[in-house]
Design a protein around this motif. Structure first.
Motif, PDB file in Angstrom:
ATOM      1  N   UNK A  27       0.839  -1.211   0.000  1.00 20.32           N
ATOM      2  CA  UNK A  27       0.000   0.000   0.000  1.00 20.32           C
ATOM      3  C   UNK A  27       0.865   1.248   0.000  1.00 20.32           C
ATOM      4  N   UNK A  28       1.895   1.267   0.853  1.00 21.82           N
ATOM      5  CA  UNK A  28       2.737   2.462   0.910  1.00 21.82           C
ATOM      6  C   UNK A  28       3.463   2.674  -0.424  1.00 21.82           C
ATOM      7  N   UNK A  30       2.533   1.717  -3.367  1.00 19.55           N
ATOM      8  CA  UNK A  30       1.567   2.143  -4.392  1.00 19.55           C
ATOM      9  C   UNK A  30       1.210   3.622  -4.217  1.00 19.55           C
ATOM     10  N   UNK A  31       1.103   4.049  -2.974  1.00 18.33           N
ATOM     11  CA  UNK A  31       0.778   5.465  -2.741  1.00 18.33           C
ATOM     12  C   UNK A  31       1.928   6.372  -3.177  1.00 18.33           C
ATOM     13  N   UNK A  32       3.158   5.938  -2.896  1.00 23.86           N
ATOM     14  CA  UNK A  32       4.322   6.725  -3.316  1.00 23.86           C
ATOM     15  C   UNK A  32       4.406   6.751  -4.847  1.00 23.86           C
ATOM     16  N   UNK A  34       1.998   6.543  -6.991  1.00 24.34           N
ATOM     17  CA  UNK A  34       0.956   7.454  -7.472  1.00 24.34           C
ATOM     18  C   UNK A  34       1.364   8.906  -7.239  1.00 24.34           C
ATOM     19  N   UNK A  35       1.867   9.186  -6.031  1.00 20.53           N
ATOM     20  CA  UNK A  35       2.253  10.546  -5.678  1.00 20.53           C
ATOM     21  C   UNK A  35       3.366  11.057  -6.585  1.00 20.53           C
ATOM     22  N   UNK A  36       4.368  10.216  -6.772  1.00 16.59           N
ATOM     23  CA  UNK A  36       5.515  10.609  -7.596  1.00 16.59           C
ATOM     24  C   UNK A  36       5.057  10.879  -9.038  1.00 16.59           C
ATOM     25  N   UNK A  61       9.483   8.416   7.538  1.00 18.39           N
ATOM     26  CA  UNK A  61       9.399   7.057   6.982  1.00 18.39           C
ATOM     27  C   UNK A  61       9.966   6.042   7.971  1.00 18.39           C
ATOM     28  N   UNK A  64       7.676   5.628  10.927  1.00 15.88           N
ATOM     29  CA  UNK A  64       6.513   4.818  10.524  1.00 15.88           C
ATOM     30  C   UNK A  64       6.902   3.347  10.451  1.00 15.88           C
TER      31      UNK A  64
ATOM     32  N   UNK B  34      -1.166  13.346  -3.126  1.00 12.77           N
ATOM     33  CA  UNK B  34      -0.539  14.497  -3.787  1.00 12.77           C
ATOM     34  C   UNK B  34      -1.503  15.682  -3.864  1.00 12.77           C
ATOM     35  N   UNK B  52       6.973  13.284   1.482  1.00 10.64           N
ATOM     36  CA  UNK B  52       6.249  12.006   1.359  1.00 10.64           C
ATOM     37  C   UNK B  52       6.044  11.347   2.720  1.00 10.64           C
ATOM     38  N   UNK B  53       7.144  11.162   3.430  1.00  8.06           N
ATOM     39  CA  UNK B  53       7.081  10.425   4.693  1.00  8.06           C
ATOM     40  C   UNK B  53       6.160  11.083   5.698  1.00  8.06           C
ATOM     41  N   UNK B  56       2.293  10.780   4.366  1.00 10.88           N
ATOM     42  CA  UNK B  56       1.629   9.471   4.387  1.00 10.88           C
ATOM     43  C   UNK B  56       1.605   8.865   5.792  1.00 10.88           C
ATOM     44  N   UNK B  57       2.584   9.228   6.595  1.00 14.47           N
ATOM     45  CA  UNK B  57       2.542   8.786   7.995  1.00 14.47           C
ATOM     46  C   UNK B  57       1.353   9.441   8.702  1.00 14.47           C
ATOM     47  N   UNK B  72      -9.294   2.183  -2.295  1.00 18.00           N
ATOM     48  CA  UNK B  72      -8.556   2.259  -3.556  1.00 18.00           C
ATOM     49  C   UNK B  72      -9.507   2.702  -4.655  1.00 18.00           C
ATOM     50  N   UNK B  84      -1.149   5.634 -12.298  1.00 20.03           N
ATOM     51  CA  UNK B  84      -1.309   4.652 -11.206  1.00 20.03           C
ATOM     52  C   UNK B  84      -2.610   4.878 -10.451  1.00 20.03           C
ATOM     53  N   UNK B  85      -3.085   3.836  -9.824  1.00 21.30           N
ATOM     54  CA  UNK B  85      -4.301   3.929  -9.033  1.00 21.30           C
ATOM     55  C   UNK B  85      -4.090   4.817  -7.801  1.00 21.30           C
ATOM     56  N   UNK B  87      -5.074   6.162  -3.943  1.00 18.44           N
ATOM     57  CA  UNK B  87      -5.725   5.839  -2.677  1.00 18.44           C
ATOM     58  C   UNK B  87      -6.558   7.051  -2.306  1.00 18.44           C
TER      59      UNK B  87
END
Lengths: 270, 119
Positions: A27-28, A30-32, A34-36, A61, A64, B34, B52-53, B56-57, B72, B84-85, B87
């Motif tokens: 999950x993490x 995939x989120x990164x 997508x974000x990137x 990070x 976490x 984002x 990022x960290x 998302x944390x 999702x 990409x998919x 969240x």
């Protein structure tokens, strides 16, 4: 399109999610990913911006990751029935005593309501208040149980419900009050009774008020534990007030000590 | 590491809830990482996006606390748009209440942009 920065972000995400449960790491990542992608699209692939954003979050990070590892290790230790039973017993030992106090409240209410020489409005209000406090006590026990379950599933936290110095201070006050009660009983001194009961009442009322206020004002679901503790403590007040019966007062004190020195949050999720 | 008192929100959490609430008022009840970072950057007038960290944390913690819920995105939507998919997160009623309370406790200045609320 920012290949270096995006590649660095993906590489770092793969590193710090290594060894974590599959679904958590996936999950993490995939989120990164997508974000990137979105970041590169929005900035026309400014590689340095993506990389710098990754670097700035490294400490978070790692924090976490530590938390997830701790949860993972905790979850590996929880499933056994023996461990669950042990946690329930050690963290809820006072619950049967609290039920006894609730029964005491109800019996007292019945006794006052059926008293032949009773006077209104006390004979009407007293039983209502006692039944309400008994209900509050039982509701507090239930709420504490449910809050502990939710909390254990969420974090597996083993933090103390209240700071240790608070517990130490409270236990000291309760011990002194109990000593005064014992002295009062043995010598028949009303002064000792008055001081001991007054101290107990003030402490219990302050704690109950603080607990309920914090829980009501808090957005944290775990604050329900504090609210539940306040409800239980309020429910044992009648037993403390009837201190000359000795046994109910001692049981009530034991319940208060149990509530404040145990933590339902250590109960493993079943 | 920043620790929060029980029952309180960190400034970043308030910022996320506030930006998400604004997005919902603009017709976007769900957001992805984002997008919320961009909204917070605009809201706070910050030079940089939240790391990022850190982001998302915070999102994971807020979801665990019941302030947010997530799902999702439908894979077909992402494939159709060639990306990409996502969240997708949404503020829960508990999160909305917590935001209102936090803003009320910190006064009217909490709702105004605060430069530097990143990382």
């Amino acid at each position: 399109m920012g290949a270096d920065g995006a590649g660095f972000a993906r590489w770092w995400a793969a590193r710090y999610t290594r060894g974590l449960p599959d679904e958590v790491g996936a999950r993490r990542r995939a989120e990164i990913e997508c974000d990137v992608f979105e970041h590169c699209q929005a900035t026309n692939g400014r590689s340095a911006a993506v990389a710098w954003r990754t670097v700035r979050g490294v400490h978070a990070d790692l924090a976490w990751r530590r938390e997830e590892r701790r949860l993972m290790q905790g979850s590996h230790r929880t499933p056994t029935r023996l461990r669950t039973t042990w946690s329930v017993v050690t963290q809820n030992w006072f619950a049967p005593l609290a039920v006894l106090v609730a029964i005491f409240d109800v019996l007292l209410a019945i006794g006052i309501a059926t008293e032949k020489d009773g006077k209104l409005p006390g004979q009407a209000i007293g039983p209502v208040v006692l039944i309400a406090l008994a209900a509050l006590l039982v509701a507090g026990l239930w709420l504490r149980w449910r809050a502990g379950e939710a909390r254990a599933q969420r974090t597996g936290s083993v933090a103390a419900a209240v700071p240790t110095r608070w517990i130490a201070g409270l236990v000291a006050v309760l011990v002194v009050s109990l000593a005064l009660l014992v002295v009062g009983v043995s010598t028949g001194s009303l002064v000792f009774f008055f001081v001991a009961v007054s101290v107990l009442k003030v402490v219990v009322l302050v704690l109950a008020t603080v607990g309920i206020t914090r829980a009501v004002r808090s957005a944290d679901p775990g604050a329900r534990v504090t609210l539940a503790n306040g409800m239980i403590i309020a429910g044992v007040l009648p037993a403390l007030l009837f201190f000359w019966m000795i046994v109910p007062a001692l049981i009530a004190l034991a319940v208060i000590v149990g509530v404040l020195t145990t933590n339902p949050r250590v109960r493993p999720a079943v | 590491m920043v620790r929060r008192k029980p029952g309180t929100l960190l400034p970043l959490e308030v910022a996320i809830l506030d930006a998400a609430t604004t997005a919902a008022r603009d017709g976007e009840p769900e957001f992805h990482g984002f997008a919320i970072a961009q909204r917070m950057q605009a809201r706070d007038g910050a030079r940089r996006l939240t790391a990022h960290g850190t982001l998302y944390k915070a999102l994971a913690r807020m979801e665990a606390d019941g302030l947010l819920e997530s799902r999702w995105e439908d894979a077909d939507v992402a494939v159709a748009e060639g990306r990409p998919r996502r969240r997708l997160y949404r503020v829960t009623p508990l999160g909305a209440t917590a935001r209102t309370r936090a803003l009320a406790q910190s006064g009217p200045t909490a709702a105004t942009p605060r430069p530097g609320l990143v990382t």
